[in-house]
Design an enzyme around this catalytic site. Sequence first.
Site, PDB file in Angstrom:
ATOM      1  N   VAL A  54       0.821  -1.212   0.000  1.00  0.00           N
ATOM      2  CA  VAL A  54       0.000   0.000   0.000  1.00  0.00           C
ATOM      3  C   VAL A  54       0.858   1.266   0.000  1.00  0.00           C
ATOM      4  CG1 VAL A  54      -1.892  -1.197   1.149  1.00  0.00           C
ATOM      5  CG2 VAL A  54      -0.199  -0.009   2.524  1.00  0.00           C
ATOM      6  N   GLU A  55       0.195   2.398  -0.247  1.00  0.00           N
ATOM      7  CA  GLU A  55       0.827   3.715  -0.370  1.00  0.00           C
ATOM      8  C   GLU A  55       1.949   3.692  -1.413  1.00  0.00           C
ATOM      9  OE1 GLU A  55       1.884   5.948   3.047  1.00  0.00           O
ATOM     10  OE2 GLU A  55       0.022   5.544   4.099  1.00  0.00           O
ATOM     11  N   GLY A  56       1.698   3.030  -2.515  1.00  0.00           N
ATOM     12  CA  GLY A  56       2.698   2.885  -3.565  1.00  0.00           C
ATOM     13  C   GLY A  56       3.441   1.580  -3.373  1.00  0.00           C
TER      14      GLY A  56
END
Length: 788
Positions: free
Chosen positions: A455-457
């Site tokens: 997550v978050e990239g």
Amino acid sequence: MILWIALALLAAIIVVFAYAPLRRSLITPRIYALFKRILPPMSDTERDALEAGTTWWDADLFSGRPDWNKFMQIRRPGLTAEEQSFLDNEVRQLCEMVDDWEATQVWQGLPAAAWQFARDKGFLGMIIPKMYGGKAFSAYMHSQVVMQLSTRCSALAVQVMVPNSLGPAELLLHYGTDQQKDYYLPRLAKGEEIPCFALTSPYAGSDAAAIPDTGVVCMGQHEGRETLGLRITWNKRYITLGPIATLLGLAFRVTDPDGLLPPDATPGITCALIPTNHPGVVIGRRHWPLNAVFQNGPTSGKDVFIPMEWIIGGPRQIGKGWRMLMECLAAGRAISLPSASVGTAKLAVRGTSAYCAIRRQFNTAIGKFEGVQEALARMGANLYMMDAARRLSALAVDLGEKPAVISAIAKYHVTERGRAVVNDGMDILGGKGICMGPSNFLARAYQQIPIAITVEGANILTRCLIIFGQGAIRAHPYVLKEMRSTADADQRKGLVDFDAAFFGHMRFTFANACRSLWYSLTGGLTAPVPERTAEDMAPYYRAVGRLSTVFALMTDLSMFTLGGDLKRRERISSRLGDALSMMYLISATLKRYEDEGRHEEDAPYVHWSVQDALHKAQTALDGVLDNFPSRPAAWLARLLAFPFGLPYAPPSDKVGAQVAVAMQTHGAARERLLADSFLADDLRDPVACGELAFGLLNMVEGIEHRLKPSIKSGELAPIPQSLPEMEHWIARAAAQGLMTPEERRAMSDFARYTDLSVHVDDFPQDLNAALDADKRRRMASRSQAVEA
């Protein structure tokens, strides 16, 4: 004669290049025109991504000459008295209300009482100013809270983390209208509104600039009147808190086919706030990410009409959502997942190191076996470096930075090292680690660690595209200036700016080439160190200075040789990013050691982690040279950087053994390593039992050592392993007068705590399926009664 002609030519060249007006007339226009043809046009989204956020220590590392004195003057992160009290009281109370096994196995989420406590006590409003009813905590405090919650329950950490990261509160604080702030921020601070932010689309994924969700400018009905607004259609997934949210933050792309917006408006990516009970908003069912039970799910809507006033910041912020997201993502990425990963690693290190000290095999503590010590050393040293990077990155946010590159480094490398720590812990625990149950403290972390990686990239994207791709332009002292000058509509001004940037860049590259050669010939001994530092740490500052110079040189060679193709050569840019990241992690580690007072007991953690990172950095740079498409450029760079071979070795077995022993030694050094992690006061908790046994270990080993002659003579039987036999043995030794009452209690407690710590759960044939269903019904009834 020939010599004089050569000298005259050289003098003429020097004059042309040194005299700026002449150079700008004869040379610069040709180079300027070439750059304008080579460089692709920069889109608005690319420009926003590059200009969002700030540079900080990463710019020093890119410079080839990091200023260590400036770096060491950065204040140490710390908490106010109010923040420390909240951490010691409310955070601990919340941890005590949650059991990770029960949350996952029984509730499939947080207990209602714990979630209500978090809302009532302001956990969801830690970043909101006090004037709106929030806590106004620092970024470092936010990090401390998330870290401690992560040592107890992943769902608890995530559901507190998200409202304080990228989402409605942060976007409102930076961009909201006064009316939006006055209405929503107090409600968010009190937990009356549960926020989520919907960014990821099924077909756009991490490419937020390619959002397919649309909002068409049109007239529509709102609260019984005709008003200008947006008709939005969206389909999002992976939205944390989405299933329970009352306030939906939404990113979408605005179009204006009928020209209803003012002439100066620029349609594009936009962010809005929509109540989830608004007609047309669809909250989907839950996702189930690797047995984690934090609330997460999809949301969608088709032709949902909202008024312009619901755009974050009002109509003037139409088309500016991409820049909002880029600036806010940097801060959130620097805090949330690094903090959660450090918390998970502290749980793994605390539980595993105690287990190694008390668990015996072949009549020897397993922590004394060299194979186990090798894994333990990686765990402890990685944790020390992870925590250092977490602290420094959060401090950067508190200092007013929006560290785009540093936040990407922290997110990628702290989560990856967190995965390595958990994997090593699982290898050490063996059979206990693979059997699910409340006695297994590491299995859920092992299951869920890929969530932080994703997550978050996703980490592959972060490593390949963001760390170096964004850093090479933003943190480099000249590249962005060159790009801006070629895009300048004023040709004359653009030429002057380009001339200054380009020839400054040439001087910069030449200086780094000379410095790199000098450092390689002198072994880096002439590289600067801070004015005041521990003598045994000075070589590490010099090593980073040397690698920084080599990195800056290789960055320029890569950009000059590959040009725009560099962003597609992801293996090369990734390795350059790895080198930059290692230098940042080393910097954070050295600063932590200084900030904490240079404790000699902590030095093994520093030596192992820094030596490992130096070796990784030079390996990454060596990988660039081995695979560089221009062999002459690679040969030249190797000659300047590493003419005598690679200088840095991985950590030795001796240093690894020192780390492993330190982790299994009761005292202040181990407490600093595990600082601010939650430790339950509950014999049902396997980590708590392990710590209690570990606390008695020195006394127990002393008693056993004293009794060895009695065992050898046959007066006392050999020490057994199982708890019932151990209790009988202790009673017999006490009856023979070989133990004092205090020693008997200590031995008995140690045996009991150890037995609880090494216990592996077993279940009936149906794995408690029927019992769990009944228990869920009964607990749900109790929860409803409590709420009533």
